[in-house]
Design an enzyme around this catalytic site. Structure first.
Site: not given
Length: 364
Positions: A83, A318
């Protein structure tokens, strides 16, 4: 030493997995951004650096550059720090400029969970250490840092309200370039009664836990990128520097607690630069889970008044490899609206227990 500055920043609208962007592969999401950011500079781009996490593999940055019609001389580098990948791409581009390797980079990330060929996630850590899924890891952070469901829900509601306020006032439109017929994020198609949803939501990762679907982000598709240039070169080419790269750090924590990883990365930056949280005007930390944000805010004494001021991933989404670049894009526009900022910071935690953070000085 050369100084790296960000002079442009954009993102696509963000769609839900198997939602409005489900038919677009990562390079197709990134290409319009690259074309937009490179306009007038096509022959001066030293490299395109993009983060990507869930495939399909190969050098997606090079593929995206070719799809965008950039000159064949623009190479392309794809990286994976989970991420943190989109933020790491910007970090790397900034250091390349500081070191004199080049003067003009496009950096960010792109992700299509919808078209990923992988049916399960990659391994984050050896089993002997612990390799929890991110939801279970969010529960670990909540338990370790004594973050209640009520605290998580309070933050999630605040973030939701901020996101909708930013959308309805047109602030998020500044960040976007339209993608086909899509001009805003899919989450804003319909408003939800978030306070009711938060109260009703049950733990989904652990019996008697605190992390629910309502105080966690979803799975999404999207891309974001920034134009990073050497400062004098930017000015000579008619660009106004907005954010100047000041410092960055990465840090590792136990893989069972990846949501806590931004903390040591941010602490390292503060110590090296002899500043405190009070000296930073705006902070963006990726909202994968409310437990993570609440834990980081508590540990670092970050007031919510300057944390994720226009909401974040809990509402908008996200798209893994792009999210770090989304944070920087938000800061890029926020500092121009406020005009009084000195320092701003973006940070994100990743599977495997890796945190990354970048400190910028506002120069607009």
């Amino acid at each position: 030493m050369k100084r790296a500055v960000i002079v442009q920043a954009k993102r696509t609208p963000i769609g839900k997995a198997n939602g409005m962007l489900k038919n677009y592969e990562p390079h197709e999401l990134a290409a319009p951004l690259l074309k937009y950011l490179a306009e007038g500079l096509e022959e001066k781009i030293d490299d395109v650096i993009l983060g990507n996490v869930v495939g399909p593999g190969g050098n997606i940055a090079r593929l995206s550059a070719l799809e965008a019609g950039l000159p064949l001389s623009v190479p392309g580098l794809t990286l994976d720090r989970q991420c943190s990948a989109g933020l790491e791409a910007i970090r790397l581009a900034s250091y390349l400029i500081q070191g004199g390797a080049g003067t003009c980079y496009i950096a960010g990330g792109t992700e299509s969970a919808s078209t990923s060929p992988f049916t399960k996630r990659a391994r984050f850590s050896p089993d002997k250490i612990g390799d929890p899924d991110m939801g279970a890891a969010a529960e670990n952070v909540a338990e370790k840092c004594s973050i209640s469901k009520e605290a998580q829900d309070t933050y999630a509601l605040l973030s939701y309200e901020r996101s909708w306020k930013a959308f309805e006032s047109g602030l998020l439109a500044d960040e976007l370039i339209p993608f086909g017929s899509h001009s805003h994020d899919e989450e804003f198609f319909k408003k939800r009664k978030m306070d009711t949803l938060l109260k009703r939501a049950k733990p989904i990762f652990k019996k008697d836990g605190t992390v629910t679907a309502a105080n966690s982000c979803g799975i999404h598709d999207g891309a974001a990128a920034v134009l990073v240039m050497e400062e004098e070169t930017a000015i000579k080419n008619g660009y106004k520097p907005i954010l100047r790269f000041a410092d960055s750090a990465v840090a590792g924590v136990h893989p069972n607690y990846p949501g806590f990883a931004p903390v040591p990365a941010i602490q390292s930056i503060l110590e090296r630069n002899y500043i405190t949280i009070d000296d930073i005007d705006l902070i963006e930390i990726n909202e994968a889970f409310a437990s993570k944000i609440t834990a980081c805010a508590n540990e670092l004494s970050i007031p919510y008044e300057k944390l994720n001021v226009n909401g974040g991933a809990l509402t908008v989404g996200h798209p893994y490899g792009a999210s770090g670049a989304v944070l920087v894009t938000k800061l890029f526009y926020d500092v121009q609206r406020r005009r009084s900022c000195k320092y701003v910071l973006a940070a994100i935690g990743s599977g495997g227990g890796v945190g990354a953070a970048i400190l910028f000085k506002a120069v607009c």
